[in-house]
Write an enzyme that holds these catalytic residues in place. Structure first.
Site: not given
Ligand SMILES: *Cc1c(COP(=O)(O)O)cnc(C)c1O
Length: 368
Positions: A192, A45, A96, A167
Protein backbone atom coordinates in the site's frame (compact mmCIF):
# COMPACT_ATOMS: atom_id res chain seq x y z
CA UNK A 1 22.36 7.60 11.50
CA UNK A 2 21.75 10.43 14.01
CA UNK A 3 18.76 9.68 16.26
CA UNK A 4 17.70 13.36 16.00
CA UNK A 5 16.76 13.25 12.34
CA UNK A 6 13.14 13.79 11.40
CA UNK A 7 11.40 10.67 9.98
CA UNK A 8 10.96 12.49 6.65
CA UNK A 9 14.76 12.62 6.44
CA UNK A 10 15.26 9.04 7.69
CA UNK A 11 12.94 7.77 4.97
CA UNK A 12 15.28 9.25 2.35
CA UNK A 13 18.66 8.29 3.82
CA UNK A 14 18.34 5.06 5.85
CA UNK A 15 19.50 1.73 4.42
CA UNK A 16 22.10 3.20 2.02
CA UNK A 17 25.56 1.74 1.35
CA UNK A 18 28.51 3.35 3.19
CA UNK A 19 29.73 6.58 1.55
CA UNK A 20 33.08 5.43 0.21
CA UNK A 21 34.57 6.37 -3.17
CA UNK A 22 32.78 4.77 -6.10
CA UNK A 23 29.99 3.29 -3.92
CA UNK A 24 26.52 3.43 -5.47
CA UNK A 25 23.95 5.64 -3.68
CA UNK A 26 21.52 2.79 -3.12
CA UNK A 27 21.61 -0.99 -2.73
CA UNK A 28 20.84 -2.98 -5.87
CA UNK A 29 18.72 -6.11 -5.97
CA UNK A 30 20.88 -9.23 -6.16
CA UNK A 31 19.50 -11.77 -8.61
CA UNK A 32 21.09 -14.95 -7.39
CA UNK A 33 19.41 -18.01 -5.91
CA UNK A 34 22.61 -18.97 -4.10
CA UNK A 35 26.00 -17.62 -3.01
CA UNK A 36 29.58 -18.93 -3.16
CA UNK A 37 30.25 -21.08 -0.07
CA UNK A 38 32.48 -19.91 2.74
CA UNK A 39 30.46 -16.87 3.97
CA UNK A 40 27.30 -16.27 6.05
CA UNK A 41 24.67 -16.04 3.32
CA UNK A 42 24.14 -19.58 2.15
CA UNK A 43 21.01 -19.41 0.01
CA UNK A 44 18.63 -16.96 -1.64
CA UNK A 45 15.75 -17.89 0.67
CA UNK A 46 17.78 -16.64 3.66
CA UNK A 47 19.28 -13.36 2.55
CA UNK A 48 19.20 -10.59 -0.05
CA UNK A 49 20.76 -7.10 -0.14
CA UNK A 50 17.54 -5.46 -1.32
CA UNK A 51 15.58 -6.96 1.60
CA UNK A 52 18.25 -5.80 4.03
CA UNK A 53 18.15 -2.18 2.78
CA UNK A 54 14.35 -2.04 3.05
CA UNK A 55 14.38 -3.75 6.46
CA UNK A 56 16.98 -1.33 7.82
CA UNK A 57 14.90 1.63 6.66
CA UNK A 58 11.61 0.29 8.08
CA UNK A 59 13.39 -0.71 11.30
CA UNK A 60 14.74 2.81 11.82
CA UNK A 61 11.34 4.37 11.15
CA UNK A 62 9.43 2.06 13.51
CA UNK A 63 12.13 1.70 16.19
CA UNK A 64 12.95 -2.01 15.82
CA UNK A 65 14.32 -4.62 13.40
CA UNK A 66 12.49 -5.21 10.16
CA UNK A 67 11.74 -8.36 8.22
CA UNK A 68 10.15 -8.36 4.76
CA UNK A 69 7.77 -10.96 3.32
CA UNK A 70 6.19 -11.81 -0.02
CA UNK A 71 2.98 -9.90 0.84
CA UNK A 72 1.16 -8.38 3.78
CA UNK A 73 -0.73 -11.65 4.19
CA UNK A 74 2.53 -13.63 4.26
CA UNK A 75 3.74 -11.34 7.05
CA UNK A 76 0.42 -11.73 8.92
CA UNK A 77 0.52 -15.52 8.52
CA UNK A 78 4.07 -15.70 9.94
CA UNK A 79 2.98 -13.61 12.93
CA UNK A 80 -0.11 -15.77 13.57
CA UNK A 81 2.10 -18.85 13.44
CA UNK A 82 3.69 -17.61 16.69
CA UNK A 83 0.44 -18.53 18.50
CA UNK A 84 0.81 -21.95 20.17
CA UNK A 85 -1.45 -24.69 18.79
CA UNK A 86 -4.84 -24.33 20.47
CA UNK A 87 -3.99 -20.79 21.63
CA UNK A 88 -6.38 -17.85 21.54
CA UNK A 89 -6.23 -14.64 19.52
CA UNK A 90 -8.26 -11.51 20.25
CA UNK A 91 -8.94 -9.68 16.98
CA UNK A 92 -10.97 -6.65 15.86
CA UNK A 93 -14.60 -7.11 14.77
CA UNK A 94 -13.69 -4.97 11.74
CA UNK A 95 -10.25 -5.17 10.16
CA UNK A 96 -8.68 -6.13 6.84
CA UNK A 97 -10.93 -8.90 5.53
CA UNK A 98 -8.04 -11.16 4.46
CA UNK A 99 -6.55 -11.18 7.96
CA UNK A 100 -9.93 -11.95 9.55
CA UNK A 101 -10.54 -14.71 6.99
CA UNK A 102 -7.16 -16.28 7.76
CA UNK A 103 -7.97 -16.28 11.48
CA UNK A 104 -11.35 -17.89 10.73
CA UNK A 105 -9.68 -20.57 8.60
CA UNK A 106 -7.25 -21.35 11.39
CA UNK A 107 -10.07 -21.47 13.92
CA UNK A 108 -12.04 -23.82 11.64
CA UNK A 109 -9.17 -26.31 11.56
CA UNK A 110 -8.67 -26.07 15.34
CA UNK A 111 -5.23 -24.45 14.92
CA UNK A 112 -6.29 -21.57 17.21
CA UNK A 113 -9.32 -19.86 18.76
CA UNK A 114 -10.48 -16.36 17.87
CA UNK A 115 -12.51 -13.81 19.83
CA UNK A 116 -13.59 -10.69 17.99
CA UNK A 117 -14.07 -7.39 19.83
CA UNK A 118 -14.85 -3.77 19.01
CA UNK A 119 -11.23 -2.58 18.91
CA UNK A 120 -12.30 1.00 19.76
CA UNK A 121 -13.85 -0.23 23.04
CA UNK A 122 -10.77 -0.46 25.30
CA UNK A 123 -12.66 -2.01 28.21
CA UNK A 124 -14.03 -4.77 26.00
CA UNK A 125 -10.52 -5.42 24.62
CA UNK A 126 -9.03 -5.58 28.13
CA UNK A 127 -11.72 -8.03 29.26
CA UNK A 128 -11.29 -10.26 26.18
CA UNK A 129 -7.48 -10.35 26.30
CA UNK A 130 -7.27 -12.02 29.74
CA UNK A 131 -5.70 -15.44 29.12
CA UNK A 132 -5.19 -14.80 25.37
CA UNK A 133 -1.93 -15.53 23.53
CA UNK A 134 -2.13 -12.74 20.96
CA UNK A 135 -3.89 -9.40 20.64
CA UNK A 136 -4.25 -8.46 16.97
CA UNK A 137 -4.92 -4.75 16.51
CA UNK A 138 -5.54 -2.62 13.46
CA UNK A 139 -5.84 1.18 13.72
CA UNK A 140 -7.35 2.93 11.91
CA UNK A 141 -9.34 -0.12 10.81
CA UNK A 142 -9.95 -1.12 7.20
CA UNK A 143 -12.54 -0.02 6.04
CA UNK A 144 -14.60 1.19 9.04
CA UNK A 145 -11.95 3.76 10.08
CA UNK A 146 -12.30 3.00 13.79
CA UNK A 147 -9.41 4.20 15.96
CA UNK A 148 -8.11 2.03 18.80
CA UNK A 149 -6.56 3.56 21.94
CA UNK A 150 -3.16 1.98 21.27
CA UNK A 151 -1.36 2.86 24.54
CA UNK A 152 -4.30 1.59 26.62
CA UNK A 153 -4.95 -1.68 24.81
CA UNK A 154 -1.26 -2.51 24.21
CA UNK A 155 -0.77 -2.12 27.98
CA UNK A 156 -3.75 -4.40 28.61
CA UNK A 157 -2.36 -6.98 26.18
CA UNK A 158 1.06 -6.86 27.77
CA UNK A 159 -0.38 -7.13 31.30
CA UNK A 160 -2.28 -10.24 30.15
CA UNK A 161 0.91 -11.78 28.74
CA UNK A 162 -0.39 -11.67 25.14
CA UNK A 163 1.83 -10.75 22.20
CA UNK A 164 0.41 -7.49 20.86
CA UNK A 165 0.49 -6.92 17.12
CA UNK A 166 -0.51 -3.73 15.30
CA UNK A 167 -1.31 -3.72 11.60
CA UNK A 168 0.00 -0.23 10.82
CA UNK A 169 -0.79 -0.25 7.09
CA UNK A 170 -3.23 2.70 7.11
CA UNK A 171 -1.07 4.97 9.27
CA UNK A 172 2.32 4.13 7.71
CA UNK A 173 5.56 4.28 9.75
CA UNK A 174 5.56 8.06 9.34
CA UNK A 175 2.26 8.79 11.09
CA UNK A 176 2.24 6.18 13.87
CA UNK A 177 4.95 4.10 15.58
CA UNK A 178 3.13 1.38 17.55
CA UNK A 179 6.30 -0.06 19.15
CA UNK A 180 6.71 3.24 21.01
CA UNK A 181 3.06 2.98 22.10
CA UNK A 182 3.55 -0.47 23.66
CA UNK A 183 3.12 -3.00 20.82
CA UNK A 184 5.42 -6.03 20.47
CA UNK A 185 5.16 -6.39 16.69
CA UNK A 186 4.21 -3.99 13.89
CA UNK A 187 2.95 -5.41 10.61
CA UNK A 188 2.56 -3.69 7.24
CA UNK A 189 1.10 -4.42 3.89
CA UNK A 190 3.95 -2.59 2.15
CA UNK A 191 1.91 -3.13 -1.01
CA UNK A 192 0.00 0.00 0.00
CA UNK A 193 1.56 3.35 1.04
CA UNK A 194 5.12 2.09 1.56
CA UNK A 195 5.62 0.94 -2.03
CA UNK A 196 3.02 3.50 -3.04
CA UNK A 197 2.63 2.99 -6.78
CA UNK A 198 0.25 0.01 -7.09
CA UNK A 199 2.92 -2.10 -8.78
CA UNK A 200 4.29 -4.31 -5.98
CA UNK A 201 3.02 -6.81 -3.40
CA UNK A 202 5.13 -6.91 -0.27
CA UNK A 203 4.76 -7.28 3.49
CA UNK A 204 6.85 -6.39 6.52
CA UNK A 205 7.06 -6.89 10.26
CA UNK A 206 9.13 -4.86 12.69
CA UNK A 207 9.88 -5.75 16.31
CA UNK A 208 12.33 -4.55 18.95
CA UNK A 209 12.29 -8.00 20.63
CA UNK A 210 15.20 -10.12 19.33
CA UNK A 211 13.58 -13.44 20.21
CA UNK A 212 10.39 -12.50 18.31
CA UNK A 213 12.50 -11.34 15.36
CA UNK A 214 14.40 -14.64 15.32
CA UNK A 215 11.16 -16.65 15.55
CA UNK A 216 9.69 -14.68 12.61
CA UNK A 217 12.86 -14.98 10.53
CA UNK A 218 12.77 -18.74 11.05
CA UNK A 219 9.19 -18.78 9.76
CA UNK A 220 10.12 -16.73 6.70
CA UNK A 221 12.87 -19.16 5.72
CA UNK A 222 10.90 -22.30 6.58
CA UNK A 223 7.46 -21.28 5.27
CA UNK A 224 9.26 -19.68 2.31
CA UNK A 225 7.10 -16.58 1.74
CA UNK A 226 10.09 -14.43 0.74
CA UNK A 227 9.87 -11.25 -1.31
CA UNK A 228 11.45 -11.13 -4.74
CA UNK A 229 14.58 -8.94 -4.84
CA UNK A 230 12.99 -6.70 -7.48
CA UNK A 231 9.87 -6.19 -5.37
CA UNK A 232 11.92 -5.26 -2.31
CA UNK A 233 13.97 -2.82 -4.37
CA UNK A 234 10.85 -1.22 -5.88
CA UNK A 235 9.24 -0.91 -2.46
CA UNK A 236 12.32 0.85 -1.09
CA UNK A 237 12.39 3.14 -4.08
CA UNK A 238 8.75 3.97 -3.40
CA UNK A 239 9.36 4.44 0.32
CA UNK A 240 11.94 7.19 -0.36
CA UNK A 241 9.12 9.58 -1.33
CA UNK A 242 6.58 8.51 1.31
CA UNK A 243 6.77 11.77 3.27
CA UNK A 244 6.00 13.88 0.20
CA UNK A 245 3.28 11.56 -1.08
CA UNK A 246 1.59 11.44 2.30
CA UNK A 247 1.67 15.21 2.75
CA UNK A 248 -0.24 15.72 -0.47
CA UNK A 249 -2.58 12.74 -0.08
CA UNK A 250 -3.43 13.75 3.48
CA UNK A 251 -4.23 17.32 2.63
CA UNK A 252 -6.36 16.05 -0.27
CA UNK A 253 -8.16 13.67 2.11
CA UNK A 254 -8.90 16.44 4.62
CA UNK A 255 -10.24 18.66 1.83
CA UNK A 256 -12.47 15.91 0.47
CA UNK A 257 -13.70 14.82 3.92
CA UNK A 258 -14.92 18.36 4.64
CA UNK A 259 -16.69 18.55 1.24
CA UNK A 260 -18.27 15.10 1.61
CA UNK A 261 -19.58 15.96 5.08
CA UNK A 262 -21.71 18.70 3.45
CA UNK A 263 -22.96 16.53 0.59
CA UNK A 264 -26.72 15.81 0.70
CA UNK A 265 -26.42 12.20 -0.59
CA UNK A 266 -23.86 11.20 2.00
CA UNK A 267 -25.14 10.04 5.38
CA UNK A 268 -21.80 9.41 7.06
CA UNK A 269 -18.13 10.25 6.61
CA UNK A 270 -15.47 8.48 8.68
CA UNK A 271 -12.13 10.27 8.69
CA UNK A 272 -10.16 10.67 11.92
CA UNK A 273 -9.10 14.16 10.83
CA UNK A 274 -12.67 15.48 11.10
CA UNK A 275 -13.13 17.18 14.50
CA UNK A 276 -16.50 15.44 14.96
CA UNK A 277 -15.17 11.93 14.18
CA UNK A 278 -15.40 9.46 17.10
CA UNK A 279 -11.70 8.60 16.62
CA UNK A 280 -10.46 12.20 16.32
CA UNK A 281 -9.08 12.76 19.84
CA UNK A 282 -7.31 9.39 19.96
CA UNK A 283 -5.84 9.80 16.49
CA UNK A 284 -4.64 13.31 17.38
CA UNK A 285 -2.95 11.90 20.49
CA UNK A 286 -1.19 8.91 18.92
CA UNK A 287 -0.70 9.83 15.26
CA UNK A 288 1.24 12.70 13.69
CA UNK A 289 -1.31 12.95 10.86
CA UNK A 290 -4.70 11.50 9.98
CA UNK A 291 -3.77 9.61 6.83
CA UNK A 292 -5.27 9.44 3.37
CA UNK A 293 -8.08 6.88 3.69
CA UNK A 294 -11.70 7.71 4.43
CA UNK A 295 -15.01 5.95 4.16
CA UNK A 296 -18.45 7.26 3.24
CA UNK A 297 -21.97 5.82 3.45
CA UNK A 298 -24.75 6.72 1.02
CA UNK A 299 -27.85 6.65 3.22
CA UNK A 300 -28.31 2.89 2.85
CA UNK A 301 -28.38 3.05 -0.96
CA UNK A 302 -25.93 0.26 -1.93
CA UNK A 303 -26.94 0.48 -5.59
CA UNK A 304 -26.06 4.15 -5.75
CA UNK A 305 -22.80 3.41 -3.95
CA UNK A 306 -21.94 0.78 -6.54
CA UNK A 307 -22.92 3.12 -9.41
CA UNK A 308 -20.81 5.90 -7.94
CA UNK A 309 -17.77 3.63 -8.02
CA UNK A 310 -18.51 2.60 -11.60
CA UNK A 311 -19.10 6.16 -12.81
CA UNK A 312 -15.91 7.95 -11.90
CA UNK A 313 -13.56 8.92 -14.71
CA UNK A 314 -10.49 9.93 -12.72
CA UNK A 315 -10.83 7.90 -9.50
CA UNK A 316 -9.86 4.32 -10.23
CA UNK A 317 -12.52 1.73 -9.42
CA UNK A 318 -10.31 -0.97 -7.95
CA UNK A 319 -9.53 -2.69 -4.70
CA UNK A 320 -6.35 -1.85 -2.77
CA UNK A 321 -5.16 1.52 -1.52
CA UNK A 322 -2.16 3.69 -0.79
CA UNK A 323 -1.09 4.34 -4.39
CA UNK A 324 -0.42 7.73 -5.96
CA UNK A 325 -3.71 7.22 -7.87
CA UNK A 326 -6.98 7.86 -6.02
CA UNK A 327 -8.99 4.64 -5.77
CA UNK A 328 -12.44 3.75 -4.51
CA UNK A 329 -14.60 0.70 -4.03
CA UNK A 330 -17.75 -0.49 -2.29
CA UNK A 331 -16.24 -2.97 0.14
CA UNK A 332 -19.25 -5.26 0.41
CA UNK A 333 -18.88 -6.16 -3.28
CA UNK A 334 -16.51 -8.77 -1.80
CA UNK A 335 -18.21 -11.79 -0.22
CA UNK A 336 -15.29 -12.00 2.23
CA UNK A 337 -16.01 -8.53 3.73
CA UNK A 338 -17.45 -8.54 7.25
CA UNK A 339 -21.28 -8.41 7.07
CA UNK A 340 -21.50 -5.63 9.69
CA UNK A 341 -19.69 -3.29 7.27
CA UNK A 342 -22.57 -1.34 5.70
CA UNK A 343 -23.61 -2.35 2.20
CA UNK A 344 -23.42 1.25 1.01
CA UNK A 345 -19.94 1.97 2.42
CA UNK A 346 -17.35 3.19 -0.08
CA UNK A 347 -13.70 3.21 0.92
CA UNK A 348 -11.74 6.07 -0.63
CA UNK A 349 -7.96 5.89 -0.94
CA UNK A 350 -6.91 9.44 -1.71
CA UNK A 351 -3.96 9.93 -4.02
CA UNK A 352 -1.76 12.86 -4.96
CA UNK A 353 -3.74 14.40 -7.83
CA UNK A 354 -5.07 17.97 -7.69
CA UNK A 355 -7.82 18.18 -5.05
CA UNK A 356 -10.24 20.09 -7.32
CA UNK A 357 -10.01 17.42 -10.01
CA UNK A 358 -10.68 14.72 -7.41
CA UNK A 359 -13.67 16.55 -5.99
CA UNK A 360 -15.20 17.38 -9.39
CA UNK A 361 -14.97 13.77 -10.56
CA UNK A 362 -16.39 12.37 -7.33
CA UNK A 363 -19.22 14.94 -7.13
CA UNK A 364 -20.25 14.06 -10.69
CA UNK A 365 -20.20 10.32 -10.01
CA UNK A 366 -22.33 10.82 -6.87
CA UNK A 367 -25.06 12.42 -9.02
CA UNK A 368 -24.97 9.78 -11.76
C1 LIG B 1 -3.96 -4.95 2.01
C2 LIG B 1 -3.90 -5.13 3.47
C3 LIG B 1 -3.35 -6.30 4.03
C4 LIG B 1 -2.87 -7.46 3.17
O1 LIG B 1 -1.71 -7.12 2.48
P1 LIG B 1 -1.30 -7.77 1.04
O2 LIG B 1 -0.03 -7.05 0.73
O3 LIG B 1 -2.42 -7.48 0.10
O4 LIG B 1 -1.12 -9.22 1.25
C5 LIG B 1 -3.29 -6.39 5.41
N1 LIG B 1 -3.75 -5.39 6.20
C6 LIG B 1 -4.28 -4.26 5.70
C7 LIG B 1 -4.79 -3.20 6.62
C8 LIG B 1 -4.39 -4.09 4.32
O5 LIG B 1 -4.95 -2.98 3.83
Amino acid sequence: MSPDLDPSTVVVHAGRPARVPDAPLGESPVFSSTYIAGGDRGYGRFDNDAWAALETTLGQLEGGRGLTFASGMAAAAAVMDLVPVGGRVVAPAHAYSGVLALLDQQAATGRLKVDRVDIADSEAVAAAVAGADMLWIESPTNPAMEVADLPAICAAGRAAGATTVVDNTFATPLLQQPLSLGADIVMHSATKFIAGHSDVLLGAVITADDSLWTALELRRRSLGAIPGPMEAWLALRGLRTLALRLDRAQSNAAFLAAKLLEHPRISRVRYPGLPGDPGHARAAAQMSGFGAILSIELGGDAERAQRTCENTALWVHATSLGGVESMLERRRRWAIEVPTIPDDLIRLSVGIEHPDDLWNDLAEALEA
